[in-house]
Design a protein around this motif. Structure first.
Motif, PDB file in Angstrom:
ATOM      1  N   GLU A 306       0.861  -1.186   0.000  1.00  0.00           N
ATOM      2  CA  GLU A 306       0.000   0.000   0.000  1.00  0.00           C
ATOM      3  C   GLU A 306       0.899   1.240   0.000  1.00  0.00           C
ATOM      4  OE1 GLU A 306      -3.846  -0.529   2.460  1.00  0.00           O
ATOM      5  OE2 GLU A 306      -2.332  -1.669   3.574  1.00  0.00           O
ATOM      6  N   PRO A 307       1.318   1.685  -1.156  1.00  0.00           N
ATOM      7  CA  PRO A 307       2.324   2.759  -1.227  1.00  0.00           C
ATOM      8  C   PRO A 307       1.914   4.079  -0.613  1.00  0.00           C
ATOM      9  CG  PRO A 307       1.435   2.232  -3.405  1.00  0.00           C
ATOM     10  CD  PRO A 307       0.942   1.192  -2.483  1.00  0.00           C
ATOM     11  N   LEU A 308       0.608   4.319  -0.417  1.00  0.00           N
ATOM     12  CA  LEU A 308       0.169   5.580   0.188  1.00  0.00           C
ATOM     13  C   LEU A 308       0.229   5.535   1.711  1.00  0.00           C
ATOM     14  CD1 LEU A 308      -2.856   6.610  -2.073  1.00  0.00           C
ATOM     15  CD2 LEU A 308      -0.436   7.180  -2.305  1.00  0.00           C
ATOM     16  N   SER A 312       3.232   0.661   5.435  1.00  0.00           N
ATOM     17  CA  SER A 312       2.921  -0.534   4.650  1.00  0.00           C
ATOM     18  C   SER A 312       4.092  -1.508   4.596  1.00  0.00           C
ATOM     19  CB  SER A 312       2.538  -0.131   3.223  1.00  0.00           C
ATOM     20  OG  SER A 312       2.425  -1.259   2.390  1.00  0.00           O
ATOM     21  N   SER A 313       3.786  -2.785   4.672  1.00  0.00           N
ATOM     22  CA  SER A 313       4.792  -3.814   4.406  1.00  0.00           C
ATOM     23  C   SER A 313       5.093  -3.840   2.913  1.00  0.00           C
ATOM     24  CB  SER A 313       4.270  -5.188   4.838  1.00  0.00           C
ATOM     25  OG  SER A 313       4.091  -5.236   6.235  1.00  0.00           O
ATOM     26  N   TRP A 314       6.250  -4.396   2.566  1.00  0.00           N
ATOM     27  CA  TRP A 314       6.635  -4.563   1.177  1.00  0.00           C
ATOM     28  C   TRP A 314       6.600  -6.055   0.840  1.00  0.00           C
ATOM     29  CZ3 TRP A 314      10.188  -0.708  -1.622  1.00  0.00           C
ATOM     30  CH2 TRP A 314       9.917   0.601  -1.185  1.00  0.00           C
ATOM     31  N   GLN A 315       6.319  -6.377  -0.404  1.00  0.00           N
ATOM     32  CA  GLN A 315       6.192  -7.775  -0.799  1.00  0.00           C
ATOM     33  C   GLN A 315       6.964  -8.040  -2.084  1.00  0.00           C
ATOM     34  OE1 GLN A 315       2.132  -9.118  -1.411  1.00  0.00           O
ATOM     35  NE2 GLN A 315       2.686 -11.187  -0.764  1.00  0.00           N
ATOM     36  N   CYS A 316       7.572  -9.235  -2.152  1.00  0.00           N
ATOM     37  CA  CYS A 316       8.337  -9.625  -3.339  1.00  0.00           C
ATOM     38  C   CYS A 316       7.381 -10.003  -4.468  1.00  0.00           C
ATOM     39  CB  CYS A 316       9.265 -10.788  -3.016  1.00  0.00           C
ATOM     40  SG  CYS A 316      10.187 -11.384  -4.461  1.00  0.00           S
ATOM     41  N   CYS A 319       8.555 -14.259  -5.086  1.00  0.00           N
ATOM     42  CA  CYS A 319       8.363 -15.313  -4.079  1.00  0.00           C
ATOM     43  C   CYS A 319       7.309 -14.968  -3.031  1.00  0.00           C
ATOM     44  CB  CYS A 319       9.692 -15.637  -3.394  1.00  0.00           C
ATOM     45  SG  CYS A 319      10.297 -14.328  -2.282  1.00  0.00           S
ATOM     46  N   GLY A 320       6.831 -13.713  -3.026  1.00  0.00           N
ATOM     47  CA  GLY A 320       5.782 -13.327  -2.089  1.00  0.00           C
ATOM     48  C   GLY A 320       6.258 -12.971  -0.699  1.00  0.00           C
ATOM     49  N   LEU A 321       7.560 -12.939  -0.474  1.00  0.00           N
ATOM     50  CA  LEU A 321       8.098 -12.587   0.851  1.00  0.00           C
ATOM     51  C   LEU A 321       7.602 -11.211   1.284  1.00  0.00           C
ATOM     52  CD1 LEU A 321      10.211 -13.164   3.185  1.00  0.00           C
ATOM     53  CD2 LEU A 321      11.806 -11.791   1.802  1.00  0.00           C
ATOM     54  N   ARG A 322       7.142 -11.097   2.539  1.00  0.00           N
ATOM     55  CA  ARG A 322       6.716  -9.814   3.093  1.00  0.00           C
ATOM     56  C   ARG A 322       7.787  -9.292   4.036  1.00  0.00           C
ATOM     57  NH1 ARG A 322       0.523  -8.504   4.023  1.00  0.00           N
ATOM     58  NH2 ARG A 322      -0.386  -9.433   2.163  1.00  0.00           N
ATOM     59  N   VAL A 323       8.056  -7.991   3.917  1.00  0.00           N
ATOM     60  CA  VAL A 323       9.079  -7.360   4.750  1.00  0.00           C
ATOM     61  C   VAL A 323       8.442  -6.156   5.444  1.00  0.00           C
ATOM     62  CG1 VAL A 323      11.341  -6.252   4.781  1.00  0.00           C
ATOM     63  CG2 VAL A 323      10.881  -8.077   3.130  1.00  0.00           C
ATOM     64  N   PRO A 324       8.543  -6.066   6.784  1.00  0.00           N
ATOM     65  CA  PRO A 324       7.947  -4.936   7.519  1.00  0.00           C
ATOM     66  C   PRO A 324       8.561  -3.600   7.117  1.00  0.00           C
ATOM     67  CG  PRO A 324       8.556  -6.715   9.008  1.00  0.00           C
ATOM     68  CD  PRO A 324       9.165  -7.047   7.688  1.00  0.00           C
TER      69      PRO A 324
END
Length: 495
Positions: A306-308, A312-316, A319-324
């Motif tokens: 959610e760039p706004l 927001s977490s970021w996702q690959c 592979c779908g990895l989520r990064v806080p």
């Protein structure tokens, strides 16, 4: 507060579109109205084609940018000079008797204030930073009315130049208020004024009041340039339909979303929510992307979900990895620290960093990499040790690839007619022309692109003070209308 109609009339009169004596109104394809993004904006009243001049603005006031920390002449902006001296009456820094004769208006204002310290103790950098606001005191009543109609940030940090100025002068309260408002209007609306191509001058900012009415979008539909009279020429950079607002961009056009939004909040006090900012991929350019942190993932990009939302977490993407967001922030800070160690005057170091180091941490589409690529493009062929005849074939090929890549990014953003595109088309042309000069047998295969790229560059940059000095010459000899034989066409490259 002026109504939109009243402001439109002031704008038209300022631009010379309205003659109050004869009540003559010249034709104009836009007006000032309430904006859907807040406040007022410039709205097209009919369809406007790409490349059309919207208006030619001039600064109400101008002066050195407040970010300048270098000493420079407050008249001609020259900063590499051994003969600088302070005016004995106003403490402004000058470089010659000619510039001294030219600064009387500024001097008369400052010399009228009682000094608290000796001239030698007055900081010329403080004087330089306050100069644009000081010049606001010379505006006539109509000009002051126009400036007062502009948006102005009132937070305490805006107007600090005048607080510092008061260390050295006793300034009447009303004059102080006028200058602080000028600082607030400048911080809200000013534009950086381009310098002549290849010249080293102090960076200036100008309060262009009509351009200052344009609101911001990270996908602007207008572009601007400057002529040698410091006039700003504002053109459409794409087709604009009637009823559409005309936007400019307040930030770096090739910055990633996180960087743009942070800059806009810090300097303009709003969080941008435009179409580009809301798109994690930024129209497919991936300018904010980071490399995936999973060791086994070699192709994925980390993008904000959610760039706004700054949290927001970021996702690959692979592979779908989520990064806080906290980890993303630490990575971005570390990257900033890494970039700050670079000496941008050392092209070999910068090239080595681009080719061998930075892409270990961020993908080549990231805006940090794109910024380094631009720096190399501007310098290759133009600085000592890297002139066209000195460039290796590998560096010539690198410049070619970099030009094409960044032009593709700008095209994805719909900015094919922007000032930056014009410069890139010029450099792409010059690189192709150098290759053809070295290898005449390749000319027939390169001829069409050599001609089309200089034609695009010339169309965008013609009359622009920051255009390369040989733009006109290259267009005449290497453009599509030249019928001279190949050898004669390329003779200009040895001048």
């Amino acid at each position: 507060m002026l109504s939109s109609n009243q402001l439109t009339q002031i704008v038209h009169k300022y631009l010379g579109l309205y003659n109050s004596t004869d009540c003559i109104q010249q034709f104009c394809k836009w007006t000032v109205r309430e904006s859907t993004v807040g406040g007022r904006g410039i709205i097209a009243t009919e369809d406007i084609p790409c490349g059309e001049v919207l208006f030619v603005d001039r600064p109400l006031i101008f002066g050195p940018r407040c970010g300048n920390v270098i000493r420079g002449c407050t008249v001609c902006s020259k900063f590499e000079d051994d003969g600088f001296f302070k005016c004995s009456l106003c403490a402004l820094l000058l470089c010659s008797t000619e510039c001294q004769d030219f600064h009387t208006d500024d001097c008369n204002i400052i010399a009228g204030w009682k000094k608290k310290v000796d001239i030698e103790e007055i900081d010329e950098i403080v004087m330089s930073h306050a100069l644009a606001a000081i010049r606001a005191l010379s505006l006539n009543q109509e000009q002051k009315q126009f400036m007062s109609a502009l948006a102005a940030h009132t937070l305490p940090q805006h107007g600090g130049e005048i607080i510092k100025l008061k260390q050295y002068f006793e300034i009447p309260e009303e004059i102080e208020k006028d200058m602080i408002f000028a600082c607030q209007a400048l911080d809200t609306n000013a534009f950086q004024i381009a310098t002549p191509y290849g010249k080293k001058e102090m960076s200036l900012r100008g309060l262009y009041p009509v351009a200052g009415l344009m609101n911001h979008s990270c996908l602007p539909n207008a572009t601007y340039s400057y002529n040698d009279e410091r006039q700003m020429i504002v053109k459409t950079s794409r087709f604009i339909a009637a009823g559409t607002e005309i936007f400019t961009c307040y930030s770096g056009i090739l910055w990633g979303t996180t960087t743009r939004r942070s800059y806009l909040f810090k300097t303009k006090h709003f969080w941008c929510k435009c179409e580009r900012c809301a798109d994690p991929t930024e129209n497919g350019t991936m300018l904010a992307a980071l490399c995936c942190l999973a060791n086994e993932c070699t192709t994925g990009y980390l993008l904000p979900i959610e760039p706004l939302k700054s949290s927001s977490s970021w996702q690959c993407t692979a592979c779908g990895l989520r990064v806080p967001s906290k980890i993303i922030y630490k990575i971005q800070v570390a990257l900033g620290t890494l970039i700050s160690t670079l000496d941008f005057q050392n092209l070999e170091q910068m090239e080595n960093f681009l080719m061998k180091r930075v892409t270990k941490f961020v993908p080549k589409v990231n805006h940090i990499v794109v910024d380094l690529q631009c720096r190399l493009i501007w310098e290759f062929g133009d600085v000592q040790g890297y002139r066209w005849h000195e460039l290796t074939e590998s560096r010539l090929s690198l410049k070619l690839v970099l030009c094409r890549d960044i032009l593709a990014t700008l095209a994805a953003l719909g900015l094919e007619d922007s000032h930056l595109c014009g410069l890139l088309f010029y450099h792409l042309h010059a690189t192709l022309a150098e290759r053809a000069r070295r290898h005449p047998d390749l000319y027939d295969g390169l001829k069409s692109e050599i001609e089309s790229t200089i034609e695009r560059a010339y169309r965008i940059l013609r009359g622009d003070i920051s255009a390369p000095v040989d733009l006109e010459l290259r267009y005449r000899y290497l453009g599509p209308d030249c019928e001279k034989p190949q050898q004669e066409r390329f003779s200009i490259l040895s001048i």
